[in-house]
Motif scaffolding. Structure first.
Motif, PDB file in Angstrom:
ATOM      1  N   PRO A   1       0.817  -1.228   0.000  1.00  0.00           N
ATOM      2  CA  PRO A   1       0.000   0.000   0.000  1.00  0.00           C
ATOM      3  C   PRO A   1       0.846   1.272   0.000  1.00  0.00           C
ATOM      4  O   PRO A   1       0.455   2.282  -0.577  1.00  0.00           O
ATOM      5  N   LEU A   2       2.024   1.209   0.643  1.00  0.00           N
ATOM      6  CA  LEU A   2       2.894   2.378   0.680  1.00  0.00           C
ATOM      7  C   LEU A   2       3.434   2.706  -0.714  1.00  0.00           C
ATOM      8  O   LEU A   2       3.434   3.871  -1.136  1.00  0.00           O
ATOM      9  N   LEU A   3       3.869   1.683  -1.442  1.00  0.00           N
ATOM     10  CA  LEU A   3       4.390   1.890  -2.791  1.00  0.00           C
ATOM     11  C   LEU A   3       3.298   2.377  -3.739  1.00  0.00           C
ATOM     12  O   LEU A   3       3.533   3.260  -4.575  1.00  0.00           O
ATOM     13  N   THR A   4       2.104   1.797  -3.606  1.00  0.00           N
ATOM     14  CA  THR A   4       0.982   2.229  -4.443  1.00  0.00           C
ATOM     15  C   THR A   4       0.633   3.688  -4.168  1.00  0.00           C
ATOM     16  O   THR A   4       0.366   4.466  -5.094  1.00  0.00           O
ATOM     17  N   THR A   5       0.637   4.057  -2.900  1.00  0.00           N
ATOM     18  CA  THR A   5       0.353   5.444  -2.517  1.00  0.00           C
ATOM     19  C   THR A   5       1.393   6.399  -3.090  1.00  0.00           C
ATOM     20  O   THR A   5       1.053   7.495  -3.555  1.00  0.00           O
ATOM     21  N   MET A   6       2.649   5.981  -3.075  1.00  0.00           N
ATOM     22  CA  MET A   6       3.716   6.813  -3.635  1.00  0.00           C
ATOM     23  C   MET A   6       3.486   7.051  -5.126  1.00  0.00           C
ATOM     24  O   MET A   6       3.638   8.183  -5.614  1.00  0.00           O
ATOM     25  N   VAL A   7       3.115   6.002  -5.855  1.00  0.00           N
ATOM     26  CA  VAL A   7       2.879   6.135  -7.288  1.00  0.00           C
ATOM     27  C   VAL A   7       1.702   7.077  -7.559  1.00  0.00           C
ATOM     28  O   VAL A   7       1.792   7.993  -8.396  1.00  0.00           O
ATOM     29  N   LEU A   8       0.589   6.867  -6.858  1.00  0.00           N
ATOM     30  CA  LEU A   8      -0.589   7.705  -7.062  1.00  0.00           C
ATOM     31  C   LEU A   8      -0.327   9.158  -6.656  1.00  0.00           C
ATOM     32  O   LEU A   8      -0.843  10.087  -7.286  1.00  0.00           O
ATOM     33  N   THR A   9       0.464   9.351  -5.612  1.00  0.00           N
ATOM     34  CA  THR A   9       0.800  10.706  -5.168  1.00  0.00           C
ATOM     35  C   THR A   9       1.626  11.427  -6.223  1.00  0.00           C
ATOM     36  O   THR A   9       1.402  12.613  -6.506  1.00  0.00           O
ATOM     37  N   VAL A  10       2.578  10.720  -6.818  1.00  0.00           N
ATOM     38  CA  VAL A  10       3.413  11.321  -7.861  1.00  0.00           C
ATOM     39  C   VAL A  10       2.573  11.664  -9.085  1.00  0.00           C
ATOM     40  O   VAL A  10       2.666  12.763  -9.644  1.00  0.00           O
ATOM     41  N   VAL A  11       1.714  10.723  -9.490  1.00  0.00           N
ATOM     42  CA  VAL A  11       0.912  10.925 -10.705  1.00  0.00           C
ATOM     43  C   VAL A  11      -0.115  12.031 -10.519  1.00  0.00           C
ATOM     44  O   VAL A  11      -0.194  12.979 -11.318  1.00  0.00           O
TER      45      VAL A  11
ATOM     46  N   GLY B   1      -0.703  13.912  -7.530  1.00  0.00           N
ATOM     47  CA  GLY B   1      -0.322  15.033  -6.681  1.00  0.00           C
ATOM     48  C   GLY B   1       0.735  15.930  -7.292  1.00  0.00           C
ATOM     49  O   GLY B   1       0.634  17.155  -7.245  1.00  0.00           O
ATOM     50  N   LYS B   2       1.766  15.336  -7.872  1.00  0.00           N
ATOM     51  CA  LYS B   2       2.883  16.111  -8.411  1.00  0.00           C
ATOM     52  C   LYS B   2       2.686  16.471  -9.880  1.00  0.00           C
ATOM     53  O   LYS B   2       2.757  17.636 -10.261  1.00  0.00           O
ATOM     54  N   ILE B   3       2.444  15.467 -10.704  1.00  0.00           N
ATOM     55  CA  ILE B   3       2.338  15.711 -12.145  1.00  0.00           C
ATOM     56  C   ILE B   3       1.080  16.501 -12.492  1.00  0.00           C
ATOM     57  O   ILE B   3       1.130  17.494 -13.228  1.00  0.00           O
ATOM     58  N   LEU B   4      -0.063  16.068 -11.954  1.00  0.00           N
ATOM     59  CA  LEU B   4      -1.319  16.744 -12.265  1.00  0.00           C
ATOM     60  C   LEU B   4      -1.635  17.878 -11.291  1.00  0.00           C
ATOM     61  O   LEU B   4      -2.571  18.639 -11.508  1.00  0.00           O
ATOM     62  N   GLY B   5      -0.883  17.952 -10.188  1.00  0.00           N
ATOM     63  CA  GLY B   5      -1.038  19.046  -9.241  1.00  0.00           C
ATOM     64  C   GLY B   5      -2.380  19.105  -8.549  1.00  0.00           C
ATOM     65  O   GLY B   5      -2.950  20.180  -8.348  1.00  0.00           O
ATOM     66  N   LYS B   6      -2.906  17.939  -8.177  1.00  0.00           N
ATOM     67  CA  LYS B   6      -4.234  17.916  -7.562  1.00  0.00           C
ATOM     68  C   LYS B   6      -4.206  17.586  -6.078  1.00  0.00           C
ATOM     69  O   LYS B   6      -5.248  17.345  -5.474  1.00  0.00           O
ATOM     70  N   GLY B   7      -3.027  17.525  -5.487  1.00  0.00           N
ATOM     71  CA  GLY B   7      -2.942  17.137  -4.086  1.00  0.00           C
ATOM     72  C   GLY B   7      -2.386  18.241  -3.208  1.00  0.00           C
ATOM     73  O   GLY B   7      -1.899  19.261  -3.678  1.00  0.00           O
ATOM     74  N   ASP B   8      -2.476  18.041  -1.894  1.00  0.00           N
ATOM     75  CA  ASP B   8      -1.874  18.958  -0.934  1.00  0.00           C
ATOM     76  C   ASP B   8      -0.922  18.175  -0.050  1.00  0.00           C
ATOM     77  O   ASP B   8      -0.557  17.039  -0.363  1.00  0.00           O
TER      78      ASP B   8
END
Length: 267
Positions: free
Chosen positions: A41-51, A53-60
């Motif tokens: 779950p940690l690795l999956t969260t990292m991938v989704l956060t990058v995609v 949160g970082k690339i699409l800029g939709k996270g905080d």
């Protein structure tokens, strides 16, 4: 009712052995073993956060916690339903040889997957500490969505394990259904970015309701009895998901009991 309780109590040790066996078989010949329960779950969260949160800029700053809450709850339901669905056919050799209450097979599959889910919450707790998500006394309410989730998993497991004996193509159809449930559970997107019609429909998804209650307690530091998430009462979502799960459990128990004697003719 007393007869069923006595029967369950009589086979409690077998249930324990089936749960232990399930955990051991899941990580047989695996170098990481139970550690993978924490890493995945940690690795999956990292991938989704990058995609997202970082690339699409939709996270905080707390976006990883937001994702992990949804990811863990959904994964618990998904994995328990899939394994419980195959549990009767997977144990057909034992079913044909000796008498054992057949509900023990899907139930044991659900319990050991739920135990692994509870262990994975260690990762969520660690991530909250790292990202400085403040905890309040409302954290004691966390058992409410966790209990509702367990009831829903048992209900789905009993129904799916019964239907799958007679209709094996359900395994493939369920993959599509579970994917639809995932996209309707707001795991990696914020609900306030959607139009009002879609957000209204989401609150009738019991998995989303459980996830929303889970996030409310953990991230919003509020009580599910008084808080509102994206315009919807968390109390309503709690009551709705609880009623839905209990009704589904009653249906599951009835369907399983009615057809369990026919299993041996179709497995």
């Amino acid at each position: 009712m007393k007869e069923y309780i006595d029967n369950f109590w009589h086979y409690r040790y077998l249930l324990k052995e089936l749960v232990t066996k399930g955990i051991k078989l899941k990580y047989r010949r695996s170098y990481l073993g139970l550690v993978w329960t924490l890493l995945e779950p940690l690795l999956t969260t990292m991938v989704l956060t990058v995609v997202f949160g970082k690339i699409l800029g939709k996270g905080d700053a707390t976006y990883p916690v937001y994702i992990l809450c949804g990811r863990l709850v959904f994964s618990c339901f998904s994995s328990t339903s899939k394994i419980a669905m195959r549990s009767i056919r997977a144990n057909q050799a034992m079913i044909k040889k000796i008498y054992v209450p057949k509900y023990l097979y899907p139930l044991s599959a659900i319990i050991y997957n739920y135990i692994l889910f509870l262990l994975s919450l260690i990762v969520l707790a660690a991530l909250c500490i790292v990202l400085r998500v403040r905890m309040t006394w409302h954290i004691i309410e966390i058992f409410i969505p966790l209990t509702i989730l367990l009831i829903l998993c048992v209900a789905a497991g009993l129904i799916l394990s019964t239907v799958c004996v007679f209709f094996r193509d359900l395994e493939y159809l369920w993959e599509v259904v579970i994917m639809l449930v995932m996209y309707c559970s707001a795991i990696f997107y914020y609900v306030n970015t959607l139009n009002s019609g879609i957000t209204l429909a989401l609150q009738f998804n019991p998995i989303y309701c459980i996830i929303s209650n889970f996030r409310c307690i953990l991230m919003e530091q509020g009580s599910i009895f008084t808080s509102v998430s994206y315009g919807f009462s968390n109390l309503f979502m709690m009551i709705y998901s609880l009623i839905f799960s209990i009704v589904a459990l009653i249906i599951g128990m009835y369907v399983f009991k009615k057809h369990q004697d026919e299993f041996i003719l179709h497995i």
